[in-house]
Design a protein around this motif. Structure first.
Motif, PDB file in Angstrom:
ATOM      1  N   UNK A 518       1.466  -2.263  -3.745  1.00  0.00           N
ATOM      2  CA  UNK A 518       1.287  -1.341  -2.621  1.00  0.00           C
ATOM      3  C   UNK A 518      -0.022  -1.578  -1.887  1.00  0.00           C
ATOM      4  N   UNK A 519      -1.048  -2.071  -2.617  1.00  0.00           N
ATOM      5  CA  UNK A 519      -2.350  -2.330  -1.999  1.00  0.00           C
ATOM      6  C   UNK A 519      -2.850  -3.691  -2.459  1.00  0.00           C
ATOM      7  N   UNK A 520      -3.815  -4.232  -1.682  1.00  0.00           N
ATOM      8  CA  UNK A 520      -4.425  -5.493  -2.081  1.00  0.00           C
ATOM      9  C   UNK A 520      -5.666  -5.219  -2.923  1.00  0.00           C
ATOM     10  N   UNK A 521      -6.440  -6.252  -3.233  1.00  0.00           N
ATOM     11  CA  UNK A 521      -7.575  -6.087  -4.133  1.00  0.00           C
ATOM     12  C   UNK A 521      -8.748  -5.365  -3.486  1.00  0.00           C
ATOM     13  N   UNK A 522      -8.638  -5.008  -2.210  1.00  0.00           N
ATOM     14  CA  UNK A 522      -9.641  -4.174  -1.551  1.00  0.00           C
ATOM     15  C   UNK A 522      -9.149  -2.730  -1.408  1.00  0.00           C
ATOM     16  N   UNK A 523      -8.006  -2.431  -1.962  1.00  0.00           N
ATOM     17  CA  UNK A 523      -7.335  -1.140  -1.834  1.00  0.00           C
ATOM     18  C   UNK A 523      -6.862  -0.899  -0.405  1.00  0.00           C
ATOM     19  N   UNK A 524      -6.532  -1.991   0.309  1.00  0.00           N
ATOM     20  CA  UNK A 524      -5.944  -1.878   1.630  1.00  0.00           C
ATOM     21  C   UNK A 524      -4.431  -1.945   1.506  1.00  0.00           C
ATOM     22  N   UNK A 525      -3.742  -1.076   2.242  1.00  0.00           N
ATOM     23  CA  UNK A 525      -2.285  -1.055   2.243  1.00  0.00           C
ATOM     24  C   UNK A 525      -1.765  -2.188   3.117  1.00  0.00           C
ATOM     25  N   UNK A 526      -0.811  -2.958   2.588  1.00  0.00           N
ATOM     26  CA  UNK A 526      -0.179  -3.991   3.392  1.00  0.00           C
ATOM     27  C   UNK A 526       0.733  -3.376   4.441  1.00  0.00           C
ATOM     28  N   UNK A 527       0.666  -3.868   5.652  1.00  0.00           N
ATOM     29  CA  UNK A 527       1.435  -3.289   6.758  1.00  0.00           C
ATOM     30  C   UNK A 527       2.791  -3.973   6.904  1.00  0.00           C
ATOM     31  N   UNK A 528       3.663  -3.306   7.646  1.00  0.00           N
ATOM     32  CA  UNK A 528       4.972  -3.865   7.929  1.00  0.00           C
ATOM     33  C   UNK A 528       6.078  -3.335   7.046  1.00  0.00           C
ATOM     34  N   UNK A 529       5.766  -2.456   6.120  1.00  0.00           N
ATOM     35  CA  UNK A 529       6.753  -1.921   5.182  1.00  0.00           C
ATOM     36  C   UNK A 529       6.331  -2.182   3.743  1.00  0.00           C
ATOM     37  N   UNK A 530       6.961  -1.446   2.822  1.00  0.00           N
ATOM     38  CA  UNK A 530       6.594  -1.547   1.403  1.00  0.00           C
ATOM     39  C   UNK A 530       7.567  -2.463   0.658  1.00  0.00           C
ATOM     40  N   UNK A 531       7.099  -3.180  -0.404  1.00  0.00           N
ATOM     41  CA  UNK A 531       5.705  -3.338  -0.813  1.00  0.00           C
ATOM     42  C   UNK A 531       4.993  -4.346   0.086  1.00  0.00           C
ATOM     43  N   UNK A 532       3.750  -4.019   0.493  1.00  0.00           N
ATOM     44  CA  UNK A 532       3.102  -4.778   1.543  1.00  0.00           C
ATOM     45  C   UNK A 532       2.132  -5.846   1.100  1.00  0.00           C
TER      46      UNK A 532
END
Length: 718
Positions: A518-532
């Motif tokens: 759900x998030x990358x290693x910076x705790x940023x949510x990937x955009x464009x839909x889940x899982x991002x």
């Protein structure tokens, strides 16, 4: 149980980062054997007790002790006085009896005079309160003052005992992070600012990583960075800042460990170093995948989980330990003979569990079995923690069990178990400490996520399906496996996603859970839909795209709190609203029924199977009960079809070398279980009844264990 063929052993990345493996010798003629003993605290007792301790140790076949772990105040009674005489005498007595010493750096608990003289070494909590002395680890890992005193003690111990033949290993600290994992002192603040600058290089990079545009948190320099202190009420901490602070705490304690180790190694380089990890599915405070690179042999403190998960949880934790050890022997530094005193429910062990638990660790790759502690304390915070010699003395069931265990370990040593490797499974469940830390955030769609507990539940589901999985760190090399499972691996870097996609593309199978990526290693949510995660690559591999999460719970009065699937399975916490599926994907199960319709999920895909390259990805878009996971594994063909797997009430492991094989059978149920097809010589049997008229069958009772030995050749190994 039919054992799988061995997969390639996982290795650290990069392998060159790891210290060479060195195992502590025993004081036997060959230096070999399974190590057996425990924490020994002779400074808690008058010296007239010591000879009785030695007599009882010899009687129980104890061959090693961990010494001096909490003895700083006895070694250095005041700042300018040192007393090594008592330590000289007890090491001498142990060595003369053939009992090896794992000598501690003694820094886990500082003496009270040090706190009185230098109160600036005391940590602070997130509210700014001083963490007062009187327990363990009441010191700041970043305090230069504390480090100066601690390293002086380390050097003095090394100079005095480095050449002592009875001292065969060094035990750094004790359970680092037990009480000072998170320190909010000024020393910690200064160190955190330096850590952030080293990690990010520029303040712009940090602002981007932390997403400081939100809530006006932009900082103009590293000197403006603050710790994630208490912010009043139910205020939510910036999750990226909190995650970095958690990483920082891990790194500061690891740096402190290395400073202690290096101080002793400069004087005494020829003996191995370790520190005791705390790996169980109730605690995961450190990134032990990193710590394992810095010890010469891996060791762990494991305390059983009360209730029906007792043995399964032990095996799951041990599976991860064996991966940390890269298939080399590892050390049980502490476990308990019976009850502890620090849990809300301090259950004692039933008959047979002292032996069964200890040999279960051996079955999972351990070559050392040690307890906390040798003699049960008469006073203090752990007086009611069980020990090898209980308050009742030697005329007790516990001590008799300790002696029986010593005989069994001697039998296994003589049979050649030490140094054999645990045979791998075909499946690896991937563990990621940072994903566990990420689930602690109070900013997620649900506060009930737990990566580690989901690892445990999937591990147990494999056992329920008649198979055993390995548990391997995400950071290690798992390419030798056929299947990988990612349960709630919430946080995945772009590189993680690329590695997983390549694994599947090259012919592997990946099972990806509902809250993974759900998030990358910076705790940023990937955009464009889940899982991002991975910039859309994870979605492409899975063949799904979700738009929302549906979260259930009893707090919503009058609302449905569970949803069924078309295959009869049930979800009770989290459902991903999957709005599109790739044309070449197949829907294994969808949400169905009136409760699904009430939540507008009726017909929405819940479990999806997608071919990708030469392999396949399976997306489990909702939480499932353990029994449903086991059933799903069979229906998907991850394990054999129902009826072809071994009785799931038995855990079967194999330890082997080029010349010998040991089969371990452990009963994980309350029933007597018949086991057929047993090969080899029976060398240890507890609560085992031979089957009438059959040489290769038996019945194993509750808390029973059977160990057999078979001579093999390279051509006969499977």
């Amino acid at each position: 149980m039919t054992s799988s063929t061995a997969a390639a052993s996982p290795t650290a990345i990069p392998p060159s980062a790891r210290r060479p493996f060195r195992w502590p010798a025993l004081l036997t003629e060959t230096g070999r054997g399974i190590a057996y003993g425990g924490d020994y605290n002779p400074d808690q007792w008058p010296e007239e007790v010591w000879d009785d301790d030695i007599r009882l140790m010899k009687q129980a076949r104890v061959n090693t002790v961990a010494l001096g772990i909490f003895s700083w105040a006895r070694i250095q009674p005041t700042e300018h006085t040192w007393d090594f005489g008592w330590l000289d005498r007890i090491i001498g007595k142990l060595g003369e009896t053939g009992i090896a010493v794992d000598l501690a750096s003694a820094t886990a608990s500082a003496p009270m005079w040090l706190y009185e003289t230098h109160p600036e070494i005391l940590p602070r909590d997130r509210y700014g309160h001083v963490v007062n002395p009187g327990s363990r680890q009441s010191w700041r890992p970043t305090s230069p003052v504390f480090k100066r005193y601690a390293l002086d003690l380390c050097r003095r111990l090394a100079e005095r005992y480095g050449d002592n033949p009875a001292v065969t290993a060094w035990h750094m600290g004790n359970e680092y992070g037990w009480n000072n994992r998170n320190d909010y002192s000024d020393d910690s603040l200064a160190a955190f600012r330096r850590w952030c600058e080293a990690k990010y290089g520029t303040i712009d990079m940090l602002n981007e990583a932390w997403g400081t545009a939100f809530w006006s948190q932009h900082v103009n320099s590293f000197d403006e960075i603050l710790l994630p202190y208490h912010m009043g009420g139910d205020s939510m901490v910036n999750p990226a800042q909190q995650l970095d602070f958690t990483r920082f705490g891990n790194d500061m304690l690891l740096d402190f460990y290395k400073a202690e180790r290096d101080a002793i190694e400069a004087v005494c380089p020829d003996k191995p170093f370790t520190t005791n990890f705390m790996v169980s599915t109730d605690q995961c405070s450190m990134d032990y995948a990193k710590w394992a690179n810095e010890v010469d042999f891996v060791s762990n403190d494991h305390y059983f989980h009360e209730g029906e998960s007792h043995l399964d949880e032990l095996a799951c934790s041990d599976a991860l330990m064996d991966s940390f050890a890269l298939g080399k022997p590892w050390y049980v530094m502490e476990h308990s003979t019976s009850a502890v005193q620090w849990k809300p429910l301090n259950a004692r062990k039933r008959g047979g569990e002292l032996m069964r638990d200890s040999l279960a660790h051996i079955a999972m790759g351990a070559d050392a079995i040690n307890f906390f502690q040798w003699r049960q304390s008469e006073a203090g915070a752990e007086a009611f923690h069980s020990a090898m010699v209980p308050h009742a003395g030697e005329d007790s069931a516990v001590y008799r069990g300790v002696c029986e265990l010593g005989e069994a370990l001697r039998t296994l040593s003589d049979a050649g178990v030490q140094g054999t490797g645990l045979r791998r499974s075909r499946t690896a469940i991937l563990f990621h400490a940072e994903s566990e830390w990420a689930t602690w955030s109070q900013t997620l769609p649900s506060m009930r996520l737990s990566h580690w507990h989901d690892v445990r539940d999937w591990y147990r589901a494999f056992l329920d399906a008649g198979k055993r999985a390995d548990v391997t760190p995400l950071a290690y090399d798992w390419n030798g496996y056929e299947t990988i499972v990612l349960p709630t691996v919430l946080m995945m870097s772009d590189d993680d996603v690329r590695r997983i996609a390549a694994f599947v593309r090259d012919g592997g199978r990946a099972i990806v859970g509902y809250a993974t990526g759900l998030v990358d290693d910076r705790f940023h949510v990937g955009l464009g839909g889940y899982p991002g995660a991975g910039g859309g690559l994870l979605r492409d591999m899975l063949g799904v795209r979700g738009e929302e999460f549906n979260i259930l719970g009893g707090e919503a009065d009058g609302e449905p709190d569970e949803i069924t699937l078309t295959n009869g399975m049930t979800t009770r916490l989290w459902q991903n609203d999957v709005t599109s599926v790739a044309p070449d994907a197949s829907v294994v199960a969808s949400y169905a029924g009136p409760d699904a319709a009430d939540w507008e999920l009726d017909g929405t895909p819940a479990i999806v199977r997608h071919p990708y390259g030469k392999g396949e990805a399976i997306y489990v878009g909702c939480d499932l009960k353990r029994g449903d996971i086991a059933r799903l594994l069979a229906e998907l063909g991850v394990v054999g079809v129902a009826g072809t797997e071994t009785d799931p009430r038995i855990i079967h492991t194999v330890r082997e070398s080029d010349t010998v094989r040991f089969d371990f059978y452990l009963n994980r149920s309350r029933d007597h279980v018949a086991v057929n097809g047993i090969a080899g010589e029976m060398i240890v049997a507890q609560r085992v009844d031979a089957a009438s008229g059959a040489s290769d069958a038996c019945a194993i009772g509750r808390n029973g264990i059977l160990v057999t030995r078979t001579n093999v050749t390279k051509t006969s190994r499977k």
